[in-house]
Design a protein around this motif. Structure first.
Motif, PDB file in Angstrom:
ATOM      1  N   GLY A 186     -17.373 -89.951   3.736  1.00  0.00           N
ATOM      2  CA  GLY A 186     -17.846 -89.507   5.036  1.00  0.00           C
ATOM      3  C   GLY A 186     -19.183 -88.799   4.974  1.00  0.00           C
ATOM      4  O   GLY A 186     -19.468 -88.084   4.018  1.00  0.00           O
ATOM      5  N   VAL A 187     -19.996 -89.025   6.012  1.00  0.00           N
ATOM      6  CA  VAL A 187     -21.320 -88.412   6.103  1.00  0.00           C
ATOM      7  C   VAL A 187     -21.670 -88.127   7.560  1.00  0.00           C
ATOM      8  O   VAL A 187     -21.215 -88.824   8.471  1.00  0.00           O
ATOM      9  CB  VAL A 187     -22.418 -89.308   5.499  1.00  0.00           C
ATOM     10  N   LEU A 188     -22.489 -87.117   7.757  1.00  0.00           N
ATOM     11  CA  LEU A 188     -23.052 -86.818   9.065  1.00  0.00           C
ATOM     12  C   LEU A 188     -24.202 -87.791   9.294  1.00  0.00           C
ATOM     13  O   LEU A 188     -25.032 -88.002   8.397  1.00  0.00           O
ATOM     14  CB  LEU A 188     -23.555 -85.376   9.096  1.00  0.00           C
ATOM     15  N   VAL A 189     -24.239 -88.412  10.466  1.00  0.00           N
ATOM     16  CA  VAL A 189     -25.251 -89.424  10.758  1.00  0.00           C
ATOM     17  C   VAL A 189     -25.920 -89.135  12.101  1.00  0.00           C
ATOM     18  O   VAL A 189     -25.345 -88.456  12.960  1.00  0.00           O
ATOM     19  CB  VAL A 189     -24.642 -90.850  10.764  1.00  0.00           C
ATOM     20  N   THR A 190     -27.123 -89.662  12.254  1.00  0.00           N
ATOM     21  CA  THR A 190     -27.852 -89.559  13.513  1.00  0.00           C
ATOM     22  C   THR A 190     -28.339 -90.945  13.920  1.00  0.00           C
ATOM     23  O   THR A 190     -28.664 -91.766  13.064  1.00  0.00           O
ATOM     24  CB  THR A 190     -29.018 -88.550  13.402  1.00  0.00           C
ATOM     25  N   TYR A 191     -28.365 -91.194  15.212  1.00  0.00           N
ATOM     26  CA  TYR A 191     -28.751 -92.502  15.737  1.00  0.00           C
ATOM     27  C   TYR A 191     -30.233 -92.485  16.074  1.00  0.00           C
ATOM     28  O   TYR A 191     -30.719 -91.570  16.736  1.00  0.00           O
ATOM     29  CB  TYR A 191     -27.915 -92.812  16.982  1.00  0.00           C
ATOM     30  N   ASN A 192     -30.972 -93.497  15.615  1.00  0.00           N
ATOM     31  CA  ASN A 192     -32.414 -93.544  15.874  1.00  0.00           C
ATOM     32  C   ASN A 192     -32.771 -94.502  17.014  1.00  0.00           C
ATOM     33  O   ASN A 192     -33.926 -94.825  17.210  1.00  0.00           O
ATOM     34  CB  ASN A 192     -33.187 -93.914  14.599  1.00  0.00           C
ATOM     35  N   GLY A 193     -31.765 -94.939  17.741  1.00  0.00           N
ATOM     36  CA  GLY A 193     -31.981 -95.891  18.821  1.00  0.00           C
ATOM     37  C   GLY A 193     -31.665 -97.319  18.403  1.00  0.00           C
ATOM     38  O   GLY A 193     -31.515 -98.205  19.232  1.00  0.00           O
ATOM     39  N   THR A 194     -31.554 -97.533  17.086  1.00  0.00           N
ATOM     40  CA  THR A 194     -31.247 -98.853  16.539  1.00  0.00           C
ATOM     41  C   THR A 194     -30.136 -98.785  15.504  1.00  0.00           C
ATOM     42  O   THR A 194     -29.198 -99.567  15.532  1.00  0.00           O
ATOM     43  CB  THR A 194     -32.496 -99.473  15.873  1.00  0.00           C
ATOM     44  N   LEU A 244     -26.790 -95.882  22.381  1.00  0.00           N
ATOM     45  CA  LEU A 244     -26.952 -94.472  22.720  1.00  0.00           C
ATOM     46  C   LEU A 244     -28.425 -94.098  22.677  1.00  0.00           C
ATOM     47  O   LEU A 244     -29.263 -94.833  22.165  1.00  0.00           O
ATOM     48  CB  LEU A 244     -26.186 -93.597  21.726  1.00  0.00           C
ATOM     49  N   SER A 245     -28.734 -92.933  23.180  1.00  0.00           N
ATOM     50  CA  SER A 245     -30.091 -92.417  23.069  1.00  0.00           C
ATOM     51  C   SER A 245     -30.346 -91.976  21.638  1.00  0.00           C
ATOM     52  O   SER A 245     -29.441 -91.478  20.959  1.00  0.00           O
ATOM     53  CB  SER A 245     -30.287 -91.216  23.998  1.00  0.00           C
ATOM     54  N   ALA A 246     -31.580 -92.149  21.188  1.00  0.00           N
ATOM     55  CA  ALA A 246     -31.964 -91.670  19.858  1.00  0.00           C
ATOM     56  C   ALA A 246     -31.692 -90.173  19.771  1.00  0.00           C
ATOM     57  O   ALA A 246     -31.888 -89.438  20.736  1.00  0.00           O
ATOM     58  CB  ALA A 246     -33.430 -91.965  19.595  1.00  0.00           C
ATOM     59  N   GLY A 247     -31.189 -89.754  18.617  1.00  0.00           N
ATOM     60  CA  GLY A 247     -30.879 -88.346  18.401  1.00  0.00           C
ATOM     61  C   GLY A 247     -29.401 -88.023  18.470  1.00  0.00           C
ATOM     62  O   GLY A 247     -28.986 -86.910  18.139  1.00  0.00           O
ATOM     63  N   ALA A 248     -28.580 -88.994  18.899  1.00  0.00           N
ATOM     64  CA  ALA A 248     -27.133 -88.773  18.927  1.00  0.00           C
ATOM     65  C   ALA A 248     -26.646 -88.493  17.506  1.00  0.00           C
ATOM     66  O   ALA A 248     -27.173 -89.030  16.539  1.00  0.00           O
ATOM     67  CB  ALA A 248     -26.418 -89.988  19.507  1.00  0.00           C
ATOM     68  N   VAL A 249     -25.630 -87.640  17.384  1.00  0.00           N
ATOM     69  CA  VAL A 249     -25.096 -87.251  16.073  1.00  0.00           C
ATOM     70  C   VAL A 249     -23.607 -87.568  16.041  1.00  0.00           C
ATOM     71  O   VAL A 249     -22.904 -87.407  17.035  1.00  0.00           O
ATOM     72  CB  VAL A 249     -25.327 -85.743  15.815  1.00  0.00           C
ATOM     73  N   ALA A 250     -23.120 -88.026  14.887  1.00  0.00           N
ATOM     74  CA  ALA A 250     -21.698 -88.312  14.692  1.00  0.00           C
ATOM     75  C   ALA A 250     -21.347 -88.089  13.225  1.00  0.00           C
ATOM     76  O   ALA A 250     -22.231 -87.915  12.381  1.00  0.00           O
ATOM     77  CB  ALA A 250     -21.385 -89.757  15.096  1.00  0.00           C
ATOM     78  N   PHE A 251     -20.065 -88.095  12.942  1.00  0.00           N
ATOM     79  CA  PHE A 251     -19.595 -88.067  11.561  1.00  0.00           C
ATOM     80  C   PHE A 251     -18.967 -89.422  11.282  1.00  0.00           C
ATOM     81  O   PHE A 251     -18.033 -89.834  11.962  1.00  0.00           O
ATOM     82  CB  PHE A 251     -18.569 -86.953  11.330  1.00  0.00           C
ATOM     83  N   CYS A 252     -19.507 -90.134  10.298  1.00  0.00           N
ATOM     84  CA  CYS A 252     -18.966 -91.439   9.903  1.00  0.00           C
ATOM     85  C   CYS A 252     -17.916 -91.182   8.822  1.00  0.00           C
ATOM     86  O   CYS A 252     -18.258 -90.866   7.677  1.00  0.00           O
ATOM     87  CB  CYS A 252     -20.084 -92.341   9.402  1.00  0.00           C
ATOM     88  N   THR A 253     -16.649 -91.315   9.201  1.00  0.00           N
ATOM     89  CA  THR A 253     -15.552 -90.889   8.331  1.00  0.00           C
ATOM     90  C   THR A 253     -15.451 -91.640   7.010  1.00  0.00           C
ATOM     91  O   THR A 253     -14.936 -91.102   6.030  1.00  0.00           O
ATOM     92  CB  THR A 253     -14.203 -91.006   9.057  1.00  0.00           C
ATOM     93  N   ASN A 254     -15.929 -92.889   6.971  1.00  0.00           N
ATOM     94  CA  ASN A 254     -15.879 -93.649   5.726  1.00  0.00           C
ATOM     95  C   ASN A 254     -17.279 -94.054   5.247  1.00  0.00           C
ATOM     96  O   ASN A 254     -17.426 -94.942   4.423  1.00  0.00           O
ATOM     97  CB  ASN A 254     -14.978 -94.880   5.856  1.00  0.00           C
ATOM     98  N   GLY A 255     -18.283 -93.368   5.763  1.00  0.00           N
ATOM     99  CA  GLY A 255     -19.652 -93.617   5.316  1.00  0.00           C
ATOM    100  C   GLY A 255     -19.824 -93.202   3.861  1.00  0.00           C
ATOM    101  O   GLY A 255     -19.192 -92.269   3.379  1.00  0.00           O
ATOM    102  N   ARG A 256     -20.682 -93.924   3.155  1.00  0.00           N
ATOM    103  CA  ARG A 256     -20.900 -93.675   1.724  1.00  0.00           C
ATOM    104  C   ARG A 256     -21.925 -92.565   1.528  1.00  0.00           C
ATOM    105  O   ARG A 256     -23.086 -92.701   1.896  1.00  0.00           O
ATOM    106  CB  ARG A 256     -21.361 -94.957   1.056  1.00  0.00           C
ATOM    107  N   ALA A 257     -21.510 -91.473   0.928  1.00  0.00           N
ATOM    108  CA  ALA A 257     -22.370 -90.323   0.673  1.00  0.00           C
ATOM    109  C   ALA A 257     -23.098 -90.489  -0.656  1.00  0.00           C
ATOM    110  O   ALA A 257     -22.705 -91.289  -1.505  1.00  0.00           O
ATOM    111  CB  ALA A 257     -21.531 -89.042   0.636  1.00  0.00           C
ATOM    112  N   PHE A 258     -24.149 -89.709  -0.835  1.00  0.00           N
ATOM    113  CA  PHE A 258     -24.856 -89.684  -2.109  1.00  0.00           C
ATOM    114  C   PHE A 258     -23.973 -89.018  -3.157  1.00  0.00           C
ATOM    115  O   PHE A 258     -23.315 -88.025  -2.885  1.00  0.00           O
ATOM    116  CB  PHE A 258     -26.182 -88.943  -1.979  1.00  0.00           C
ATOM    117  N   THR A 259     -23.967 -89.551  -4.371  1.00  0.00           N
ATOM    118  CA  THR A 259     -23.110 -89.028  -5.439  1.00  0.00           C
ATOM    119  C   THR A 259     -23.775 -87.918  -6.233  1.00  0.00           C
ATOM    120  O   THR A 259     -23.123 -87.217  -6.986  1.00  0.00           O
ATOM    121  CB  THR A 259     -22.730 -90.137  -6.440  1.00  0.00           C
ATOM    122  N   GLY A 260     -25.074 -87.788  -6.115  1.00  0.00           N
ATOM    123  CA  GLY A 260     -25.814 -86.831  -6.922  1.00  0.00           C
ATOM    124  C   GLY A 260     -26.416 -87.489  -8.146  1.00  0.00           C
ATOM    125  O   GLY A 260     -27.279 -86.921  -8.803  1.00  0.00           O
ATOM    126  N   ALA A 261     -25.948 -88.703  -8.479  1.00  0.00           N
ATOM    127  CA  ALA A 261     -26.505 -89.442  -9.611  1.00  0.00           C
ATOM    128  C   ALA A 261     -27.856 -90.029  -9.205  1.00  0.00           C
ATOM    129  O   ALA A 261     -28.045 -90.449  -8.077  1.00  0.00           O
ATOM    130  CB  ALA A 261     -25.561 -90.559 -10.044  1.00  0.00           C
TER     131      ALA A 261
END
Length: 70
Positions: free
Chosen positions: A48-56, A13-30
């Motif tokens: 799950g986490v919101l993610v953006t594509y940087n072209g790679t 995809l082009s850099a800047g694409a946005v998606a939600f990764c449903t099983n992506g590991r989020a920061f715990t706050g620790a």
């Protein structure tokens, strides 16, 4: 925003694409690493986490951390 499990996040995809990764590991706050790093959810336990594509790679929004599910 389209939702995908980690294994199905599209590539080429082009850099800047946005998606939600449903099983992506989020920061715990620790904080780890002597206060210099944030801890991610456990392997296989991503909520799950919101993610953006940087072209790679897909990065967690607001960070330079590549998303993972494992």
């Amino acid at each position: 925003v389209t939702a995908y499990p980690f294994a199905a996040l599209p590539t080429g995809l082009s850099a800047g694409a946005v998606a939600f990764c449903t099983n992506g590991r989020a920061f715990t706050g620790a904080v780890g690493g002597g206060g210099t790093s944030m801890t991610l959810e456990g392997s296989g336990s991503g909520t799950g986490v919101l993610v953006t594509y940087n072209g790679t790679d897909w990065k967690i929004v607001g960070t330079n951390v590549t998303v993972s599910a494992v």
